[in-house]
Design a protein around this motif. Structure first.
Motif, PDB file in Angstrom:
ATOM      1  N   LYS A   1      35.742  44.944  42.662  1.00 51.88           N
ATOM      2  CA  LYS A   1      36.092  43.595  42.205  1.00 51.88           C
ATOM      3  C   LYS A   1      37.601  43.451  41.992  1.00 51.88           C
ATOM      4  O   LYS A   1      38.202  42.457  42.386  1.00 51.88           O
ATOM      5  CB  LYS A   1      35.340  43.251  40.910  1.00 51.88           C
ATOM      6  N   GLU A   2      38.232  44.456  41.363  1.00 54.38           N
ATOM      7  CA  GLU A   2      39.678  44.350  41.110  1.00 54.38           C
ATOM      8  C   GLU A   2      40.477  44.356  42.416  1.00 54.38           C
ATOM      9  O   GLU A   2      41.522  43.721  42.521  1.00 54.38           O
ATOM     10  CB  GLU A   2      40.155  45.471  40.173  1.00 54.38           C
TER      11      GLU A   2
ATOM     12  N   ASP B   1      40.317  40.963  43.865  1.00 59.23           N
ATOM     13  CA  ASP B   1      41.152  40.066  43.036  1.00 59.23           C
ATOM     14  C   ASP B   1      42.640  40.163  43.390  1.00 59.23           C
ATOM     15  O   ASP B   1      43.413  39.277  43.034  1.00 59.23           O
ATOM     16  CB  ASP B   1      41.008  40.440  41.544  1.00 59.23           C
TER      17      ASP B   1
ATOM     18  N   ARG C   1      36.912  34.194  43.130  1.00 64.67           N
ATOM     19  CA  ARG C   1      37.820  33.269  42.446  1.00 64.67           C
ATOM     20  C   ARG C   1      37.060  32.418  41.427  1.00 64.67           C
ATOM     21  O   ARG C   1      37.512  32.205  40.304  1.00 64.67           O
ATOM     22  CB  ARG C   1      38.510  32.384  43.487  1.00 64.67           C
TER      23      ARG C   1
ATOM     24  N   LYS D   1      36.121  34.497  38.405  1.00 63.23           N
ATOM     25  CA  LYS D   1      37.315  34.748  37.580  1.00 63.23           C
ATOM     26  C   LYS D   1      37.642  33.509  36.752  1.00 63.23           C
ATOM     27  O   LYS D   1      37.936  33.600  35.552  1.00 63.23           O
ATOM     28  CB  LYS D   1      38.502  35.110  38.475  1.00 63.23           C
ATOM     29  N   ASP D   2      37.571  32.305  37.366  1.00 57.40           N
ATOM     30  CA  ASP D   2      37.826  31.056  36.642  1.00 57.40           C
ATOM     31  C   ASP D   2      36.842  30.882  35.488  1.00 57.40           C
ATOM     32  O   ASP D   2      37.209  30.438  34.401  1.00 57.40           O
ATOM     33  CB  ASP D   2      37.710  29.847  37.588  1.00 57.40           C
TER      34      ASP D   2
ATOM     35  N   ASP E   1      37.751  33.323  32.699  1.00 57.31           N
ATOM     36  CA  ASP E   1      38.979  32.846  32.043  1.00 57.31           C
ATOM     37  C   ASP E   1      38.648  31.706  31.083  1.00 57.31           C
ATOM     38  O   ASP E   1      39.148  31.664  29.949  1.00 57.31           O
ATOM     39  CB  ASP E   1      39.995  32.356  33.088  1.00 57.31           C
TER      40      ASP E   1
ATOM     41  N   SER F   1      30.306  40.459  43.245  1.00 62.93           N
ATOM     42  CA  SER F   1      30.437  39.336  42.308  1.00 62.93           C
ATOM     43  C   SER F   1      29.057  38.796  41.922  1.00 62.93           C
ATOM     44  O   SER F   1      28.835  38.378  40.789  1.00 62.93           O
ATOM     45  CB  SER F   1      31.293  38.224  42.923  1.00 62.93           C
TER      46      SER F   1
END
Length: 378
Positions: free
Chosen positions: A254-255, A258, A276, A279-280, A283, A352
């Motif tokens: 995953k990293e 990213d 993405r 991640k959003d 966050d 993901s």
């Protein structure tokens, strides 16, 4: 995936004839076929026949069967679908109502009939038959003595190989043994790259590791490519991308996805959009808790209040044997889209999608805060 014939009505009955051509197509076929559907394909079945002597003999006969689906299993390693159900097509060898398991493999055509072609099924069909959607990525995750190679397609991440070599410590008299073992390790990884990576399909090869292992391996790769005239490597060296990872294990994938350099290369692929979006979501969950929610009940309430801006949902929820539960998720996706929101359907076989599955398989970023959602039982 090659669509040979399409005869269906959206939200109505119909059939398609398709030929899966690659591994991703097998995963799409797995998601297309649901309990209660009809699947027709050529199959081989062992049948008994009476001999003139009164004894019995068995032979394998090729025949066309159509079964009503009761279960579907996907073997990722062998890229085979096993579809079990009852025969509905009159045949001299298999009675109507008898159980049979059809095996569907790449390049073998089959016909799929459904009573209802809902929006989820039509989306999968569109994705599977859209050649522009096939942008693939290869990742080698490594640390000294350990490497994993992954192929990341539109909908599925497959582990192609695991390379492990014992490497002594880089100190004192063992230094000569260290250099020799490292070279052997790099050679094994190089052979795996040559065996598993087809640069006609793969957009780029990401080499990721902690420290300088990735740099050392790339240098070895390019040096050996020149020395041995390895055309696939020499002609595609611009597609080699270095990235940082904390280890050589799958959880570091995953990293790597990213990483900005990797995201730029794969930004148009479904995998990158999923990474993405996830991640959003995390966050938002961290910065403004009231504008992110997960779990079927919380997402359902947020949808009733027309608050969903982005819906994240795993494809496994649509494999539900309960037709009403499946219909509920299909309607949710349609409602969010029609309300101007965006929807990301995550593959449960992508890294993901595995992460989203840990949060019940469904989550949402909201247009406006709903602080009272926390008071509603999940």
């Amino acid at each position: 995936m090659k669509l040979v014939r399409r005869d269906l009505e959206p939200d109505g009955p119909g059939s398609i004839k398709i030929i899966p051509e690659e591994e991703d197509d097998m995963w799409h076929a797995y998601n297309l076929i649901s309990e209660g559907d009809l699947v027709q394909a050529v199959t081989v079945r062992k049948v008994l026949r009476e001999l003139a002597s009164g004894g019995r003999d068995s032979e394998r006969v090729k025949l066309k069967l159509e079964i009503k689906v009761e279960s579907v299993d996907y073997n990722k390693e062998g890229s085979v679908l096993r579809i079990r159900g009852k025969n509905v097509l009159q045949n001299e060898h298999v009675k109507i109502g008898q159980f049979h398991t059809l095996e569907v493999e790449p390049h073998r055509p089959f016909v799929l009939r459904k009573d209802v072609w809902d929006s989820f099924s039509l989306d999968i069909l569109h994705q599977a038959c859209d050649p522009a959607a096939s942008a693939d990525l290869a990742v080698v995750l490594m640390q000294e003595g350990l490497a994993h190679m992954f192929l990341i397609g539109r909908s599925i991440t497959t582990t192609r190989s695991r390379i492990e070599t014992s490497i002594p410590r880089k100190h004192g008299p063992a230094i000569a043994g260290y250099e020799s073992a490292l070279k052997k390790f790099f050679e094994n990884v190089l052979q795996s790259v040559l065996k598993h990576i087809d640069f006609k399909v793969v957009r780029c090869l990401v080499i990721a590791s902690p420290g300088f292992t990735k740099d050392q391996f790339r240098d070895y790769l390019l040096l050996e490519a020149e020395r041995r005239s390895l055309r696939p490597i020499i002609e595609n060296k611009s597609r080699l991308v270095l990235a940082h990872s904390t280890s050589g294990y799958k959880h570091s994938l995953k990293e790597v996805l990213d990483a900005p350099a990797v995201m730029t290369l794969i930004k148009d692929t479904k995998a990158a959009q999923e990474v993405r979006a996830l991640k959003d979501f995390f966050d938002m969950l961290s910065d403004d808790t009231a504008r992110a929610c997960y779990g079927p009940r919380h997402v359902e309430v947020a949808n009733e209040r027309m608050a969903i801006q982005t819906l994240l949902i795993t494809d496994s929820l649509f494999k539900n044997a309960d037709v009403l539960a499946r219909k509920k998720y299909v309607n949710l996706v349609d409602f969010v889209k029609n309300s101007g929101g965006s929807v990301h359907i995550f593959s449960s076989m992508h890294v993901s999608g595995e992460q989203l599955a840990q949060l019940s398989g469904i989550a949402a970023i909201l247009r406006f805060p709903l602080p009272d959602l926390d008071d509603i039982e999940m």
